[in-house]
Design a protein around this motif. Structure first.
Motif, mmCIF file in Angstrom:
data_model
loop_
_atom_site.group_PDB
_atom_site.id
_atom_site.type_symbol
_atom_site.label_atom_id
_atom_site.label_comp_id
_atom_site.label_asym_id
_atom_site.label_seq_id
_atom_site.Cartn_x
_atom_site.Cartn_y
_atom_site.Cartn_z
ATOM 1 N N VAL A 232 8.838 -1.004 2.471
ATOM 2 C CA VAL A 232 8.668 -0.240 1.237
ATOM 3 C C VAL A 232 8.317 -1.163 0.075
ATOM 4 O O VAL A 232 7.430 -0.875 -0.732
ATOM 5 C CB VAL A 232 9.939 0.574 0.912
ATOM 6 C CG1 VAL A 232 9.838 1.207 -0.477
ATOM 7 C CG2 VAL A 232 10.165 1.657 1.959
ATOM 8 N N ALA A 233 9.015 -2.281 -0.006
ATOM 9 C CA ALA A 233 8.768 -3.231 -1.101
ATOM 10 C C ALA A 233 7.340 -3.769 -1.062
ATOM 11 O O ALA A 233 6.717 -3.976 -2.108
ATOM 12 C CB ALA A 233 9.772 -4.383 -1.020
ATOM 13 N N LYS A 234 6.813 -3.974 0.137
ATOM 14 C CA LYS A 234 5.464 -4.516 0.282
ATOM 15 C C LYS A 234 4.382 -3.443 0.171
ATOM 16 O O LYS A 234 3.206 -3.765 -0.026
ATOM 17 C CB LYS A 234 5.334 -5.236 1.630
ATOM 18 C CG LYS A 234 6.223 -6.466 1.771
ATOM 19 C CD LYS A 234 6.091 -7.072 3.164
ATOM 20 C CE LYS A 234 7.001 -8.274 3.332
ATOM 21 N NZ LYS A 234 6.907 -8.847 4.706
ATOM 22 N N ASN A 235 4.779 -2.202 0.325
ATOM 23 C CA ASN A 235 3.793 -1.110 0.351
ATOM 24 C C ASN A 235 4.171 0.005 -0.627
ATOM 25 O O ASN A 235 4.046 1.186 -0.326
ATOM 26 C CB ASN A 235 3.689 -0.541 1.766
ATOM 27 C CG ASN A 235 3.197 -1.545 2.783
ATOM 28 O OD1 ASN A 235 1.991 -1.730 2.958
ATOM 29 N ND2 ASN A 235 4.132 -2.203 3.462
ATOM 30 N N ALA A 236 4.626 -0.388 -1.797
ATOM 31 C CA ALA A 236 5.099 0.584 -2.780
ATOM 32 C C ALA A 236 4.028 1.616 -3.137
ATOM 33 O O ALA A 236 4.313 2.810 -3.270
ATOM 34 C CB ALA A 236 5.575 -0.128 -4.038
ATOM 35 N N ASP A 237 2.777 1.182 -3.248
ATOM 36 C CA ASP A 237 1.709 2.108 -3.612
ATOM 37 C C ASP A 237 1.447 3.121 -2.499
ATOM 38 O O ASP A 237 1.199 4.298 -2.766
ATOM 39 C CB ASP A 237 0.424 1.333 -3.933
ATOM 40 C CG ASP A 237 -0.702 2.262 -4.370
ATOM 41 O OD1 ASP A 237 -0.524 2.955 -5.392
ATOM 42 O OD2 ASP A 237 -1.739 2.304 -3.684
ATOM 43 N N VAL A 238 1.527 2.667 -1.240
ATOM 44 C CA VAL A 238 1.347 3.568 -0.100
ATOM 45 C C VAL A 238 2.456 4.617 -0.090
ATOM 46 O O VAL A 238 2.217 5.811 0.140
ATOM 47 C CB VAL A 238 1.348 2.786 1.228
ATOM 48 C CG1 VAL A 238 1.362 3.742 2.422
ATOM 49 C CG2 VAL A 238 0.138 1.871 1.300
ATOM 50 N N VAL A 239 3.682 4.170 -0.353
ATOM 51 C CA VAL A 239 4.827 5.082 -0.383
ATOM 52 C C VAL A 239 4.640 6.137 -1.469
ATOM 53 O O VAL A 239 4.902 7.328 -1.252
ATOM 54 C CB VAL A 239 6.134 4.300 -0.614
ATOM 55 C CG1 VAL A 239 7.299 5.267 -0.869
ATOM 56 C CG2 VAL A 239 6.442 3.410 0.577
ATOM 57 N N LYS A 240 4.177 5.720 -2.636
ATOM 58 C CA LYS A 240 3.959 6.660 -3.739
ATOM 59 C C LYS A 240 2.891 7.689 -3.372
ATOM 60 O O LYS A 240 3.048 8.892 -3.628
ATOM 61 C CB LYS A 240 3.541 5.903 -4.997
ATOM 62 C CG LYS A 240 4.650 5.076 -5.612
ATOM 63 C CD LYS A 240 4.136 4.290 -6.806
ATOM 64 C CE LYS A 240 5.238 3.423 -7.398
ATOM 65 N NZ LYS A 240 4.740 2.605 -8.539
#
Length: 307
Positions: A232-240
């Motif tokens: 999640v920390a590395k892919n915050a934009d994907v999660v959003k």
């Protein structure tokens, strides 16, 4: 507020922030970020299936593939092991992982259940000898996973309705195998959820003794989408972007059940006619910590967590 509940509150704020972003333009196929989501073949995955078909994920630059798993515990294990980045898991699986130090983050809500619905069922032979919770004493009962929400709810339901869950032998069995196990006499009852519950009931061979989840908890968050905290920390934009598309799909799926019948029928392998007549899942639009605490309390009572 307990530390466990506080963690969920922080997650709610993070998800809300992600969902509020404006939709991005539709990306070209080569620009789409590939994303695999694991889920058991339950109706609560329907909003993801709709977002996939309707192009809502593509609109935010994602190419999503949904991978079938046997149950929520298997999904949680797949996420923890790095086999998939996102999983739709039962809330109890997530809570137990949290207590064991597994670095999970809830990134979006999935489904809720209450006494008005028919999310779960206690399947027994229609003309068999099991009529009350007390009749299950000393018998064998199957659940989708031994450390899952349905297992916990089943223990609580038996005790609340005059039986003794300590005398019952619980075994883990796929929901698709429960009916055959009951027919063969290997188990006295099996706990299922839709659409597998609806498929078994449609045969006319069984009846439902009760609704373990709804009868026990009345109103509860059943499942959520979870990822490894590091991912999640590395892919915050994907999660959003995932949460953004899912929120829109959830609103549609909650009010257009007739337009999502084929989606869950194809994913679960359940006949379209059965899906069309079953009670559909209540898809959650927001994360509410108040719907989490009752399950934590029950897990503490039955030894799933220490406190």
């Amino acid at each position: 507020m307990t530390a466990t509940r506080a963690a969920f509150v922080q997650t709610c704020a993070a998800v809300s922030a992600g969902v509020s972003l404006a939709f991005a333009g539709v990306a070209s196929a080569q620009d789409l970020t590939e994303l695999v989501i694991a889920s058991a073949p339950d109706d609560d995955i329907t909003p993801v299936l709709y977002a996939q078909k309707a192009g809502l994920f593509a609109a935010v630059g994602l190419s999503v593939k949904v991978q079938a798993a046997s149950n929520g515990t298997a999904v949680a294990a797949a996420v923890a092991g790095g086999a998939v980045p996102i999983g739709k898991a039962s809330l109890l699986s997530i809570i137990l992982a949290h207590t064991r130090g597994v670095p999970f983050t809830i990134i979006a809500p999935c489904a809720t259940a209450d006494a008005r619905g028919n999310y779960s069922g206690f399947l027994v032979l229609k003309d068999g000898p099991i009529h009350t919770a007390r009749d299950l004493n000393g018998k064998t009962v199957s659940v989708p996973a031994l450390n899952d929400m349905q297992s916990l709810a089943t223990h609580a339901w038996i005790d609340a309705n005059g039986g003794d869950s300590k005398s019952v032998s619980f075994i883990e069995a796929p929901v698709t195998a429960a009916g055959a196990a009951i027919d063969a006499g290997r188990i006295a009852a099996g706990v299922l959820s839709n659409p597998s519950l609806a498929k078994s009931m449609a045969t006319g061979r069984y009846r439902s003794l009760g609704k373990p989840i709804e009868d026990t908890f009345d109103h509860l968050m059943v499942s959520a989408y979870v990822s490894d905290s590091g991912w999640v920390a590395k892919n915050a934009d994907v999660v959003k972007r995932f949460g953004q598309a899912l929120a829109k799909a959830t609103v549609f799926s909650s009010t257009h059940h007739d337009q999502t019948i084929d989606l869950i029928a194809d994913f679960s392998g359940i006949e379209r006619a059965t899906v069309a007549t079953m009670t559909r899942a209540a898809y959650a639009a927001t994360l509410d910590p108040a719907l989490v605490q009752p399950l934590i309390d029950a897990a503490t009572k039955y030894g799933g967590v220490k406190a």
